[in-house]
Motif scaffolding. Structure first.
Motif, PDB file in Angstrom:
ATOM      1  N   MET A 140      -1.516 -24.383  15.296  1.00  0.00           N
ATOM      2  CA  MET A 140      -0.254 -24.338  14.257  1.00  0.00           C
ATOM      3  C   MET A 140       0.956 -25.249  14.698  1.00  0.00           C
ATOM      4  SD  MET A 140       0.067 -20.476  12.708  1.00  0.00           S
ATOM      5  CE  MET A 140      -0.404 -19.697  14.132  1.00  0.00           C
ATOM      6  N   LYS A 141       1.421 -26.008  14.128  1.00  0.00           N
ATOM      7  CA  LYS A 141       2.604 -26.820  14.390  1.00  0.00           C
ATOM      8  C   LYS A 141       3.859 -25.808  14.443  1.00  0.00           C
ATOM      9  CE  LYS A 141       0.961 -31.131  12.543  1.00  0.00           C
ATOM     10  NZ  LYS A 141       1.228 -31.987  11.372  1.00  0.00           N
ATOM     11  N   ASN A 142       4.056 -25.053  13.548  1.00  0.00           N
ATOM     12  CA  ASN A 142       5.214 -24.194  13.683  1.00  0.00           C
ATOM     13  C   ASN A 142       4.707 -22.663  13.234  1.00  0.00           C
ATOM     14  OD1 ASN A 142       7.571 -22.640  13.238  1.00  0.00           O
ATOM     15  ND2 ASN A 142       8.679 -24.605  12.360  1.00  0.00           N
ATOM     16  N   PRO A 143       4.263 -21.805  14.014  1.00  0.00           N
ATOM     17  CA  PRO A 143       3.918 -20.682  13.726  1.00  0.00           C
ATOM     18  C   PRO A 143       4.743 -19.826  12.984  1.00  0.00           C
ATOM     19  CG  PRO A 143       3.277 -21.011  16.274  1.00  0.00           C
ATOM     20  CD  PRO A 143       4.198 -22.151  15.594  1.00  0.00           C
ATOM     21  N   GLU A 144       5.980 -19.709  13.506  1.00  0.00           N
ATOM     22  CA  GLU A 144       7.049 -18.924  12.848  1.00  0.00           C
ATOM     23  C   GLU A 144       7.171 -19.275  11.205  1.00  0.00           C
ATOM     24  OE1 GLU A 144      11.566 -17.188  13.046  1.00  0.00           O
ATOM     25  OE2 GLU A 144      10.283 -17.706  14.938  1.00  0.00           O
ATOM     26  N   GLN A 145       7.311 -20.648  10.884  1.00  0.00           N
ATOM     27  CA  GLN A 145       7.348 -20.995   9.593  1.00  0.00           C
ATOM     28  C   GLN A 145       5.998 -20.811   8.999  1.00  0.00           C
ATOM     29  OE1 GLN A 145       8.333 -25.151   8.985  1.00  0.00           O
ATOM     30  NE2 GLN A 145       8.331 -25.036   6.923  1.00  0.00           N
ATOM     31  N   THR A 146       4.866 -21.036   9.635  1.00  0.00           N
ATOM     32  CA  THR A 146       3.587 -21.096   8.698  1.00  0.00           C
ATOM     33  C   THR A 146       3.189 -19.743   8.403  1.00  0.00           C
ATOM     34  OG1 THR A 146       2.653 -22.895   9.726  1.00  0.00           O
ATOM     35  CG2 THR A 146       1.044 -21.629   8.959  1.00  0.00           C
ATOM     36  N   ILE A 147       3.526 -18.765   9.485  1.00  0.00           N
ATOM     37  CA  ILE A 147       3.150 -17.367   9.141  1.00  0.00           C
ATOM     38  C   ILE A 147       4.145 -16.789   8.200  1.00  0.00           C
ATOM     39  CG2 ILE A 147       3.063 -15.118  10.305  1.00  0.00           C
ATOM     40  CD1 ILE A 147       1.689 -16.742  12.694  1.00  0.00           C
ATOM     41  N   GLY A 148       5.538 -17.088   8.456  1.00  0.00           N
ATOM     42  CA  GLY A 148       6.490 -16.495   7.515  1.00  0.00           C
ATOM     43  C   GLY A 148       6.490 -16.906   6.281  1.00  0.00           C
ATOM     44  N   ASN A 149       6.116 -17.987   5.829  1.00  0.00           N
ATOM     45  CA  ASN A 149       5.747 -18.596   4.397  1.00  0.00           C
ATOM     46  C   ASN A 149       4.437 -17.599   3.964  1.00  0.00           C
ATOM     47  OD1 ASN A 149       7.757 -20.406   4.454  1.00  0.00           O
ATOM     48  ND2 ASN A 149       6.161 -22.046   4.764  1.00  0.00           N
ATOM     49  N   LEU A 150       3.619 -17.377   4.760  1.00  0.00           N
ATOM     50  CA  LEU A 150       2.371 -16.494   4.086  1.00  0.00           C
ATOM     51  C   LEU A 150       2.957 -14.974   3.823  1.00  0.00           C
ATOM     52  CD1 LEU A 150      -1.055 -16.292   5.749  1.00  0.00           C
ATOM     53  CD2 LEU A 150      -0.001 -14.213   5.162  1.00  0.00           C
ATOM     54  N   ILE A 151       3.730 -14.720   4.750  1.00  0.00           N
ATOM     55  CA  ILE A 151       4.193 -13.045   4.778  1.00  0.00           C
ATOM     56  C   ILE A 151       5.307 -12.962   3.381  1.00  0.00           C
ATOM     57  CG2 ILE A 151       5.769 -11.508   5.739  1.00  0.00           C
ATOM     58  CD1 ILE A 151       4.565 -12.497   8.420  1.00  0.00           C
ATOM     59  N   ASP A 152       5.849 -14.081   3.377  1.00  0.00           N
ATOM     60  CA  ASP A 152       6.894 -14.207   2.075  1.00  0.00           C
ATOM     61  C   ASP A 152       6.227 -14.019   0.889  1.00  0.00           C
ATOM     62  OD1 ASP A 152       8.988 -14.043   3.665  1.00  0.00           O
ATOM     63  OD2 ASP A 152       9.555 -16.079   3.571  1.00  0.00           O
ATOM     64  N   LYS A 153       5.176 -14.684   0.765  1.00  0.00           N
ATOM     65  CA  LYS A 153       4.379 -14.883  -0.501  1.00  0.00           C
ATOM     66  C   LYS A 153       3.470 -13.500  -0.920  1.00  0.00           C
ATOM     67  CE  LYS A 153       4.400 -19.763  -0.576  1.00  0.00           C
ATOM     68  NZ  LYS A 153       3.693 -21.246  -0.343  1.00  0.00           N
ATOM     69  N   SER A 154       3.363 -12.698   0.135  1.00  0.00           N
ATOM     70  CA  SER A 154       2.488 -11.560   0.025  1.00  0.00           C
ATOM     71  C   SER A 154       3.010 -10.714  -0.676  1.00  0.00           C
ATOM     72  CB  SER A 154       2.138 -11.142   1.428  1.00  0.00           C
ATOM     73  OG  SER A 154       1.223 -11.788   2.360  1.00  0.00           O
ATOM     74  N   THR A 155       2.342  -9.946  -1.491  1.00  0.00           N
ATOM     75  CA  THR A 155       2.848  -8.715  -2.234  1.00  0.00           C
ATOM     76  C   THR A 155       2.775  -7.379  -1.648  1.00  0.00           C
ATOM     77  OG1 THR A 155       1.042  -8.607  -3.960  1.00  0.00           O
ATOM     78  CG2 THR A 155       3.043 -10.140  -4.441  1.00  0.00           C
ATOM     79  N   LEU A 156       1.712  -7.528  -0.785  1.00  0.00           N
ATOM     80  CA  LEU A 156       1.330  -6.257  -0.252  1.00  0.00           C
ATOM     81  C   LEU A 156       1.253  -6.444   1.312  1.00  0.00           C
ATOM     82  CD1 LEU A 156      -1.840  -4.939  -2.041  1.00  0.00           C
ATOM     83  CD2 LEU A 156       0.470  -3.943  -2.205  1.00  0.00           C
ATOM     84  N   THR A 157       1.528  -5.298   2.122  1.00  0.00           N
ATOM     85  CA  THR A 157       1.387  -5.197   3.448  1.00  0.00           C
ATOM     86  C   THR A 157       0.377  -4.030   3.826  1.00  0.00           C
ATOM     87  OG1 THR A 157       3.654  -5.613   3.771  1.00  0.00           O
ATOM     88  CG2 THR A 157       2.561  -4.626   5.808  1.00  0.00           C
ATOM     89  N   PHE A 158      -0.657  -4.402   4.680  1.00  0.00           N
ATOM     90  CA  PHE A 158      -1.712  -3.347   5.014  1.00  0.00           C
ATOM     91  C   PHE A 158      -1.425  -2.919   6.408  1.00  0.00           C
ATOM     92  CE2 PHE A 158      -3.698  -6.105   2.046  1.00  0.00           C
ATOM     93  CZ  PHE A 158      -4.482  -5.201   1.141  1.00  0.00           C
ATOM     94  N   ILE A 159      -1.116  -1.665   6.592  1.00  0.00           N
ATOM     95  CA  ILE A 159      -0.663  -1.042   7.766  1.00  0.00           C
ATOM     96  C   ILE A 159      -1.519  -0.232   8.405  1.00  0.00           C
ATOM     97  CG2 ILE A 159       0.727   0.561   6.719  1.00  0.00           C
ATOM     98  CD1 ILE A 159       2.663   0.427   8.800  1.00  0.00           C
ATOM     99  N   SER A 160      -1.790  -0.516   9.739  1.00  0.00           N
ATOM    100  CA  SER A 160      -2.724   0.667  10.364  1.00  0.00           C
ATOM    101  C   SER A 160      -2.247   1.448  11.514  1.00  0.00           C
ATOM    102  CB  SER A 160      -3.941  -0.357  10.819  1.00  0.00           C
ATOM    103  OG  SER A 160      -4.653  -0.918   9.926  1.00  0.00           O
ATOM    104  N   TYR A 161      -2.755   2.568  11.521  1.00  0.00           N
ATOM    105  CA  TYR A 161      -2.067   3.544  12.450  1.00  0.00           C
ATOM    106  C   TYR A 161      -3.472   4.474  13.174  1.00  0.00           C
ATOM    107  CZ  TYR A 161      -2.264   6.733   8.499  1.00  0.00           C
ATOM    108  OH  TYR A 161      -2.466   7.591   7.643  1.00  0.00           O
ATOM    109  N   ILE A 162      -3.194   5.069  13.967  1.00  0.00           N
ATOM    110  CA  ILE A 162      -4.294   5.946  14.831  1.00  0.00           C
ATOM    111  C   ILE A 162      -3.932   7.309  14.340  1.00  0.00           C
ATOM    112  CG2 ILE A 162      -5.495   6.565  16.668  1.00  0.00           C
ATOM    113  CD1 ILE A 162      -5.689   3.727  15.957  1.00  0.00           C
ATOM    114  N   ASP A 163      -5.131   7.991  13.704  1.00  0.00           N
ATOM    115  CA  ASP A 163      -5.081   9.327  13.680  1.00  0.00           C
ATOM    116  C   ASP A 163      -5.198  10.256  14.585  1.00  0.00           C
ATOM    117  OD1 ASP A 163      -7.944   9.976  14.047  1.00  0.00           O
ATOM    118  OD2 ASP A 163      -8.275  10.046  11.845  1.00  0.00           O
TER     119      ASP A 163
END
Length: 139
Positions: A2-25
């Motif tokens: 990736m040329k600019n990880p913060e921009q590339t990943i930030g754009n993906l995150i901003d367009k996402s409507t959901l967040t999948f979050i994982s934890y340990i039980d």
């Protein structure tokens, strides 16, 4: 690479409507839940999410703050997995910071509702998938 990880990943995150979050039980098994997208983010290092204080994820994050969050762009079949730690915050400053109009739908007593808290996720590293390739990165 990736040329600019913060921009590339930030754009993906901003367009996402959901967040999948994982934890340990309590038995050491990973649990993944879908949540609304983060209320705020600071680059790709820190994310602020709202949730119910009474939720299982809050219970388990208090015991073990290790977490991961995942965002996906279904249209272009790409995604990013971020690994880090969660802090459960119940201060009025944290709660007011991300409170939005309409949140009383989830938290009937408003910003001071005892069942409303903030999760602050701090990223250590990540893995980005796009174009049939994966790439690890450190934040």
């Amino acid at each position: 690479m990736m040329k600019n990880p913060e921009q590339t990943i930030g754009n993906l995150i901003d367009k996402s409507t959901l967040t999948f979050i994982s934890y340990i039980d309590e038995e050491g098994y990973p649990i993944t839940k879908a949540m609304l997208k983060p209320r705020e983010r600071e680059g790709i290092k820190t994310f602020w999410l709202s949730t119910n204080t009474s939720s299982n994820k809050v219970k388990f994050f208090r015991d073990n703050p290790k977490a991961s969050i995942y965002f996906v762009d279904k249209r272009f079949f790409r995604g990013v997995s971020l690994v880090g730690t969660i802090e459960v915050l119940e201060t009025s400053e944290a709660k007011e910071r991300i409170w939005r109009e309409g949140d009383t739908m989830y938290y009937k007593e408003g910003v001071t509702d005892l069942d409303y808290c903030v999760m602050k996720f701090t990223v250590l590293r990540g893995r980005y998938y796009s174009n049939l390739k994966s790439e690890d990165f450190v934040v």
